[in-house]
Design an enzyme around this catalytic site. Structure first.
Site, PDB file in Angstrom:
ATOM      1  N   ASP A 136       6.319  -2.800   0.388  1.00 41.17           N
ATOM      2  CA  ASP A 136       6.556  -4.195   0.358  1.00 41.17           C
ATOM      3  C   ASP A 136       7.318  -4.391  -1.047  1.00 41.17           C
ATOM      4  OD1 ASP A 136       4.217  -4.066  -1.398  1.00 41.17           O
ATOM      5  OD2 ASP A 136       3.571  -6.001  -0.836  1.00 41.17           O
ATOM      6  N   GLY A 177      -1.382  -9.242  -5.531  1.00 42.65           N
ATOM      7  CA  GLY A 177      -1.578  -7.835  -6.655  1.00 42.65           C
ATOM      8  C   GLY A 177      -0.157  -8.220  -7.351  1.00 42.65           C
ATOM      9  N   GLY A 218       0.862  -1.274   0.098  1.00 45.53           N
ATOM     10  CA  GLY A 218      -0.198  -0.072   0.012  1.00 45.53           C
ATOM     11  C   GLY A 218       0.893   1.318  -0.053  1.00 45.53           C
TER      12      GLY A 218
END
Length: 148
Positions: free
Chosen positions: A110, A138, A70
């Site tokens: 990340d 994702g 995010g």
């Protein structure tokens, strides 16, 4: 040898590990990401995951590196937006865990953290320029140009 705890909080899995300064993984455990929980529950799961690996090795970590999916406010250690773990939006992750665990906490996106890991200890070691693609819950990419 100095050790730290590293946590990868992805959309599906939460991985916590105790690692040495040379990148050796001394212990690693997988947990389920608290994707559909409250903020308090998600923070508790994160704290418990860190304590689980830290206490099992019996070594005192220098700090915690936390890779989160995010959009983040890195200086404040806050998750601004997370499609995969919406409960953490607005959470002061860094300060909360630092206070609870009594150690410094570094927050990073990340995919950016994984790109740095590949550059320092993985397939990109020694490369000045590289492109890394990541596919999980994702899809993301990291680009390193001129060592940055």
């Amino acid at each position: 040898m100095r050790v730290a705890v590293g946590v990868d909080l992805g959309g599906t899995n939460l991985r916590a590990a105790v690692v040495t300064e040379t990148g050796e993984i001394k212990l690693s455990k997988n947990f389920r990401t608290p994707a559909h929980s409250t903020q308090a529950e998600a923070l508790t799961v994160l704290e418990q995951a860190v304590r689980a690996v830290w206490q099992e090795t019996g070594e005192e970590p220098e700090g915690l590196g936390l890779a989160v999916t995010g959009l983040l406010e890195l200086e404040q250690g806050v998750v601004l937006e997370s499609a995969n773990v919406p409960a953490l939006e607005g959470a002061p992750l860094g300060p909360y865990l630092s206070e609870r665990l009594g150690m410094p906490v570094w927050l990073e996106n990340d995919v950016r953290a994984a790109t740095l890991g590949e550059a320092w200890f993985g397939a990109g070691r020694g490369a000045d320029t590289m492109v890394v693609l990541f596919a999980g819950t994702g899809v993301g990419s990291g680009i390193m140009l001129g060592g940055k």
